[in-house]
Scaffold this motif. Structure first.
Motif, PDB file in Angstrom:
ATOM      1  N   ALA A 122       0.828  -1.207   0.000  1.00 42.14           N
ATOM      2  CA  ALA A 122       0.000   0.000   0.000  1.00 42.14           C
ATOM      3  C   ALA A 122       0.855   1.247   0.000  1.00 42.14           C
ATOM      4  N   ARG A 123       1.935   1.249   0.772  1.00 40.01           N
ATOM      5  CA  ARG A 123       2.805   2.431   0.816  1.00 40.01           C
ATOM      6  C   ARG A 123       3.543   2.626  -0.507  1.00 40.01           C
ATOM      7  N   VAL A 124       4.025   1.545  -1.082  1.00 40.56           N
ATOM      8  CA  VAL A 124       4.824   1.630  -2.308  1.00 40.56           C
ATOM      9  C   VAL A 124       3.988   2.089  -3.499  1.00 40.56           C
ATOM     10  N   THR A 125       2.721   1.699  -3.517  1.00 43.48           N
ATOM     11  CA  THR A 125       1.886   1.980  -4.699  1.00 43.48           C
ATOM     12  C   THR A 125       0.849   3.067  -4.455  1.00 43.48           C
ATOM     13  N   ALA A 126       0.885   3.728  -3.317  1.00 43.11           N
ATOM     14  CA  ALA A 126      -0.144   4.723  -2.983  1.00 43.11           C
ATOM     15  C   ALA A 126      -0.247   5.814  -4.041  1.00 43.11           C
ATOM     16  N   SER A 127       0.871   6.206  -4.637  1.00 44.02           N
ATOM     17  CA  SER A 127       0.845   7.305  -5.612  1.00 44.02           C
ATOM     18  C   SER A 127       0.067   6.945  -6.873  1.00 44.02           C
ATOM     19  N   PHE A 128      -0.139   5.658  -7.113  1.00 39.57           N
ATOM     20  CA  PHE A 128      -0.911   5.242  -8.284  1.00 39.57           C
ATOM     21  C   PHE A 128      -2.417   5.353  -8.034  1.00 39.57           C
ATOM     22  N   PHE A 129      -2.789   5.575  -6.778  1.00 39.63           N
ATOM     23  CA  PHE A 129      -4.209   5.655  -6.415  1.00 39.63           C
ATOM     24  C   PHE A 129      -4.467   6.938  -5.617  1.00 39.63           C
ATOM     25  N   PRO A 130      -4.246   8.093  -6.241  1.00 35.48           N
ATOM     26  CA  PRO A 130      -4.343   9.361  -5.501  1.00 35.48           C
ATOM     27  C   PRO A 130      -5.733   9.649  -4.955  1.00 35.48           C
ATOM     28  N   ASP A 131      -6.757   9.024  -5.531  1.00 36.66           N
ATOM     29  CA  ASP A 131      -8.126   9.287  -5.096  1.00 36.66           C
ATOM     30  C   ASP A 131      -8.618   8.289  -4.048  1.00 36.66           C
ATOM     31  N   VAL A 132      -7.767   7.342  -3.668  1.00 37.48           N
ATOM     32  CA  VAL A 132      -8.171   6.333  -2.680  1.00 37.48           C
ATOM     33  C   VAL A 132      -7.476   6.649  -1.355  1.00 37.48           C
ATOM     34  N   PRO A 133      -8.220   6.997  -0.318  1.00 35.01           N
ATOM     35  CA  PRO A 133      -7.598   7.286   0.981  1.00 35.01           C
ATOM     36  C   PRO A 133      -6.831   6.071   1.517  1.00 35.01           C
ATOM     37  N   GLN A 134      -5.732   6.326   2.195  1.00 33.28           N
ATOM     38  CA  GLN A 134      -4.910   5.245   2.726  1.00 33.28           C
ATOM     39  C   GLN A 134      -5.692   4.373   3.697  1.00 33.28           C
ATOM     40  N   GLU A 135      -6.666   4.965   4.401  1.00 31.40           N
ATOM     41  CA  GLU A 135      -7.452   4.165   5.351  1.00 31.40           C
ATOM     42  C   GLU A 135      -8.369   3.172   4.654  1.00 31.40           C
ATOM     43  N   LEU A 136      -8.608   3.363   3.376  1.00 27.33           N
ATOM     44  CA  LEU A 136      -9.330   2.358   2.579  1.00 27.33           C
ATOM     45  C   LEU A 136      -8.364   1.429   1.866  1.00 27.33           C
ATOM     46  N   LEU A 137      -7.263   1.986   1.356  1.00 26.60           N
ATOM     47  CA  LEU A 137      -6.321   1.197   0.567  1.00 26.60           C
ATOM     48  C   LEU A 137      -5.668   0.101   1.402  1.00 26.60           C
ATOM     49  N   GLY A 138      -5.237   0.445   2.602  1.00 31.93           N
ATOM     50  CA  GLY A 138      -4.573  -0.546   3.456  1.00 31.93           C
ATOM     51  C   GLY A 138      -5.445  -1.756   3.746  1.00 31.93           C
ATOM     52  N   PRO A 139      -6.669  -1.568   4.271  1.00 26.20           N
ATOM     53  CA  PRO A 139      -7.546  -2.721   4.521  1.00 26.20           C
ATOM     54  C   PRO A 139      -7.914  -3.493   3.251  1.00 26.20           C
TER      55      PRO A 139
END
Length: 306
Positions: free
Chosen positions: A237-254
């Motif tokens: 999630a941390r490595v690829t977060a920039s590819f999903f700028p519209d997805v909050p980290q609190e959703l992406l991680g789970p």
């Protein structure tokens, strides 16, 4: 060595492909990759067949469809380098519907209003096979107006919230959004078992011309799969977060954590034969293809054949 590779479309379950890029793994194999953005699912397949693009990632269903409908020539598609080996979709609905009694099972869907994915074909064909095998008559559902297949996933979420649908078919991050709104995952399609869902796709001509490049790509992909198994979904999630700028980290991680627990991402780049056969069965049973091409016709393994 150089390759031009297109994504299928931007999706959370494709995160390992973005990790190959983010971690510079192709370059470590001596491979220079031009990563191309695709505007819509399957929109670059024509360029792959013509050789304008060396490969794209996407569903092996496109390879099966191509074998069912195109001439036997060098433009015919093949796949290699599996990354997603299980179905990433969920059925989501209200947690305590009276119809469920002691608990949810697929047979309940015959009497409910079900929304299914309209953006791409594979999720519905795979779910349809699951339902038919569970004894649900999907044709009857459609004739009674209980099957809605013309909504986007975002529209399905709205329909679920408005009470216009009872159950909807979603992938991440829509599933996480639905959970945050108080809904529940009723069925994870990954529980079906191996289903060949995403690999690299190229043409026979390109496979013959680019064997060394594709072998290097397979090696980079295997390194990524090993890295993911060791580092886990939080690191992904941390490595690829920039590819999903519209997805909050609190959703992406789970979302990544659920996919990881489900074994969604393959441990080896070899396209699973049982997973391929399950996909082919679902597509043929639903009428998407008339003929099931053999695994050996559709799949390459550049490392084994090197």
């Amino acid at each position: 060595m150089k390759l031009r590779i297109a994504e299928n479309f931007r999706a959370v379950f494709y995160a390992p492909f973005y990790a190959i890029r983010a971690l510079g793994l192709a370059a470590r194999e001596g491979l220079e990759v031009e990563w191309l953005v695709s505007g819509a699912p399957g929109s670059t397949i024509g360029e792959v067949k013509r050789g304008g693009i060396d490969a794209q990632w996407g569903g092996p269903m496109r390879v099966l469809k191509d074998h069912d409908s195109s001439p036997e020539d060098g433009a015919r598609l093949v796949c290699f380098g599996e990354v997603v080996g299980r179905d990433p979709f969920y059925l989501v609905g209200k947690r305590n519907q009276p119809a469920f009694g002691a608990g949810f099972n697929l047979q309940h869907l015959g009497a409910l209003r079900l929304g299914v994915v309209s953006e791409v074909p594979t999720p519905w064909y795979c779910l349809r096979a699951d339902l038919e095998e569970a004894g649900v008559n999907t044709a009857a559902m459609r004739s009674r107006g209980r099957l809605v297949d013309n909504l986007t996933m975002a529209e399905q979420l709205e329909a679920l919230a408005a009470g216009k649908l009872d159950v909807v078919q979603l992938f991440e991050p829509y599933a996480s959004q639905a959970l945050a709104a108080g809904n529940a995952i009723l069925y994870a399609a990954s529980s079906r078992g191996p289903t060949a869902y995403t690999a690299f796709i190229t043409s026979r001509d390109s496979a013959a011309k680019r064997r060394d490049e594709f072998a290097a790509l397979e090696r980079a992909t295997q390194v990524m799969l090993d890295w993911l198994a060791a580092e886990g979904p939080a690191r992904l999630a941390r490595v690829t977060a920039s590819f999903f700028p519209d997805v909050p980290q609190e959703l992406l991680g789970p979302a990544f954590e659920r996919y990881h627990r489900a074994g969604l991402w393959s441990r080896t780049t070899t396209v699973s034969e049982p997973g391929f056969e399950r996909l082919a069965h679902s597509l043929q049973a639903g009428g998407f293809i008339a003929r099931r091409a053999a695994y050996a016709e559709c799949v390459c393994d550049f490392q084994r054949s090197a």
